[in-house]
Design an enzyme around this catalytic site. Sequence first.
Site, PDB file in Angstrom:
ATOM      1  N   ASP A 406       0.857  -1.191   0.000  1.00  0.00           N
ATOM      2  CA  ASP A 406       0.000   0.000   0.000  1.00  0.00           C
ATOM      3  C   ASP A 406       0.897   1.246   0.000  1.00  0.00           C
ATOM      4  OD1 ASP A 406      -2.288   1.575   0.287  1.00  0.00           O
ATOM      5  OD2 ASP A 406      -2.386   1.323   2.466  1.00  0.00           O
ATOM      6  N   GLU A 409       2.620   4.996  -3.998  1.00  0.00           N
ATOM      7  CA  GLU A 409       2.576   5.933  -5.151  1.00  0.00           C
ATOM      8  C   GLU A 409       3.875   6.709  -5.315  1.00  0.00           C
ATOM      9  OE1 GLU A 409       0.185   5.525  -2.887  1.00  0.00           O
ATOM     10  OE2 GLU A 409      -1.014   4.294  -4.231  1.00  0.00           O
ATOM     11  N   ASP A 482      -9.046   3.611  -2.478  1.00  0.00           N
ATOM     12  CA  ASP A 482     -10.021   4.012  -1.456  1.00  0.00           C
ATOM     13  C   ASP A 482     -11.306   4.575  -2.044  1.00  0.00           C
ATOM     14  OD1 ASP A 482      -8.109   3.156   0.282  1.00  0.00           O
ATOM     15  OD2 ASP A 482      -7.362   5.170   0.746  1.00  0.00           O
TER      16      ASP A 482
HETATM   17  O1  MIG Z   1      -3.732   5.961   4.665  1.00  0.00           O
HETATM   18  O2  MIG Z   1      -3.549   0.690   5.697  1.00  0.00           O
HETATM   19  O3  MIG Z   1      -5.893   2.079   0.363  1.00  0.00           O
HETATM   20  O4  MIG Z   1      -6.838  -0.170   1.712  1.00  0.00           O
HETATM   21  O5  MIG Z   1      -6.782  -0.106   4.528  1.00  0.00           O
HETATM   22  C1  MIG Z   1      -4.554   4.836   4.556  1.00  0.00           C
HETATM   23  C2  MIG Z   1      -4.718   1.423   5.843  1.00  0.00           C
HETATM   24  C3  MIG Z   1      -3.688   3.634   4.329  1.00  0.00           C
HETATM   25  C4  MIG Z   1      -4.946   2.920   2.384  1.00  0.00           C
HETATM   26  C5  MIG Z   1      -5.385   1.712   1.623  1.00  0.00           C
HETATM   27  C6  MIG Z   1      -6.412   0.967   2.427  1.00  0.00           C
HETATM   28  C7  MIG Z   1      -5.816   0.559   3.754  1.00  0.00           C
HETATM   29  C8  MIG Z   1      -5.332   1.803   4.515  1.00  0.00           C
HETATM   30  N1  MIG Z   1      -4.381   2.540   3.674  1.00  0.00           N
END
Ligand code: MIG
Length: 795
Positions: A406, A409, A482
């Site tokens: 995650d 980016e 999200d």
């Molecule tokens: O700033 O890890 O898209 O699926 O549950 C949020 C927490 C960070 C974003 C991800 C989401 C995940 C969440 N993350």
Amino acid sequence: MENYMNINHNQVTVQQFPDYVQKWDREDNDFYFYCTKAVLKVSVVSDKVLRFRFATEDGFPNDFSYSGAYTYKGKVKSLDFVEEEDHFIIITSFLECIITKKGLTTKILDKEGRVLQEDEKGYHWEEHKKYGGNIVMTSKKVQSGEHFFGLGDKASDFDLRGSRFELWGKDTYGYMKHSDPLYKNIPFFLSLHHKVGSGVFFDNSFRSFFDFGHERKNVYSYWAQGGEMNYYFIYGPSLLEVVETYTLMTGTPEMPPLWSLGYHQCKWSYYPEKQVRDICRQFREKEIPCDAIYLDIDYMEGFRCFTWSKEYFPDPKGMVSDLSKSGFKTVVIIDPGIKVDKDYWVYKEGLEKDYFCKRMDGPLMKGSVWPGECNFPDFTNPEVRQWWADLFKGLMETGVKGVWNDMNEPAVFEIETFPYDVRHDYDGNPCSHRKAHNVYGMQMARATYEGVKKYMNPDRPFVITRSGYAGVQRYSSVWTGDNVATWEHLWLANVQCQRLSVSGISFCGSDIGGFIETPSGEMYIRWLQLGVFHPFFRTHSSGDHGDQEPWSYGPEYEKLAKKFIGLRYQLLPYVYTTFWQYHKYGTPMLRPIVFTDQQDTETHFRQDEFALGDNLLACPVYQEKADGRWLYLPAGKWFYYWTDELVNGGTEVWAEAPIDKVPIYIKAGAVIPHYPVMQYVGEFELEALTLHVYYTNKSHKSTLYEDDGDGYGYEKGECVIKSFKTSGAEGSFSVLQGTNGTFEPRYQHYEVVFHGLPFEPSAIECDGEGVEFDVEESLVTVKINKNFQKLILTA
Ligand code: MIG
């Protein structure tokens, strides 16, 4: 030199154009055309693929891209080159490319003389002192009736015409329709006009832009804030083939473990251990199938990657192993940010080995994410990737079966992402973040994949990532980030996954039910009904609101959730076969109907209906309280899955679909393999495989792929491809089976179920011998040896 002034960002800049080709050169299949300040290199990559590289004074940089496309070599059957007075022509067995001497413009035609692509201004550039390089651009004429598709995860209508997009990966929490840029950076798009399909892969990782007739109605253009004007023109003529070629150029994934095509349950976050165990236990008690359970960031010690919270997960190995006894595979999240903490081993190692990204003037790149202040590994450095891969040893030894990447980016709180000046190795092509930003997430997923693969051996790895560049599909599955629990987002999930699929990334899905906010029971079920047909099938939600488990909406909805998750398990062998076609040929798993029937112009405007694989068409319902919907059924004969009603395509049809149904149509003549409902992959040995055979009065071919569902035996030939040919005639119907491969599934029999027979058979013959069969209502059932060759039904 043709120049003109252009006011841009309060800065007077000059767009420059090539003048006149003074000289040309040829080396094998590469052609060079030299102007005073510019050079164009056209490479014939295959009969259907032409590559264009355009450089200015500095010449061509090192030919390298993480997409891998530059290493692709196709077949070149014939190649001719002609010089005329004012232009050159490169001729392959499918294409002609005309390059003008004046202005160095290009035009590509097919053998019927149809213009496929034609420059408007053509190549041009703008010196950008601030960026220390050029902005490279090209503009082309929009052809009459042209549609544009592709470009990864964009959240807009399926046809991109009339819109403008940016590729600069961004954490877009709660994005909306038209939000742009999003998480992924896939500079590949397709064009369809005059029923001929082609594509462009602009292999440039800088911040880039695509305008499909938005600024100027009849012009489309693409450009990047640096790097090369470097793109591949890919001819179809079928759109499906364009995607296949693009996917083979940028790489297809290995076969995933079969369990990863089952249902996944996720939340931010399930913790402590007791809650995780409770959730899993409830799945089994309620007999709702599920293969994977996810641990989001709270399983870690203070969000430190590769650690476990001692308080919430005192015995991770014990827990993971208990869960696996009831069939659950544990998937854990890993973010790129490494907490600045001198007592944390990962941080210490990264620091000692100098593996973190640095600013231009030397200090480490610092940014705040979940753990607080962090440094970030430079995943574009092969040594760092190797180190990162090895960090997974511990997690995998704990029994974890998959990893979720995650925030890659990369996302940084407050400052959004890394500053432009951050330095990257870029596999020995040192550069700034301007060039590396769009590939950072992909290289993280790659390093993760390598680690998970190494420690899963001899089993297959599973990785999921939020960001990625072209080619990321080689390493990982993806989800759409999200999203929000709204009907519009359900619509978006459908369009985004179709788009990802035709952009080379089939292993995709959305957070079912929406990540942000709470869906109604009805919305949740409608979303699950779409997810059944998405290669990646996971419920996820941010845990700060109500629960989002299949049983969270009361017993009625629980029953429905169970039914549709069960349906996915029944369809698993079909989904797996479709994945194999993707793995082997690059064929997209989700096929928008314009990709299955581009000769029918009605399909060009459709975006709700899509095919999963060769024989199944689905269409989600995203209207509240609907008891069905209108949809366009492509030409041919189809059976409505729920009733076996025979429906003629080539027209709009009403599909009866109250909440306990979702529109599904099966192609006449199809053979669809089904498993019995199982609670998880491998729960029991199959006794027989069910083949649902749909009548046709013509003939039709279907495929079934099987292997062990895990491991690498299939790479050594331990797999089998069955082809089924059905044909119907007056008073008879037959199924021929062809077998290719040595893998022997452990079950011995097929349960064959015939649908839609126009006659009641008086006899069924299997390989020359009469067999017993059942007739119940309109279904005819027969059990036969799985190695049969010929099955004949006679009236
Ligand atoms: O700033 O890890 O898209 O699926 O549950 C949020 C927490 C960070 C974003 C991800 C989401 C995940 C969440 N993350």
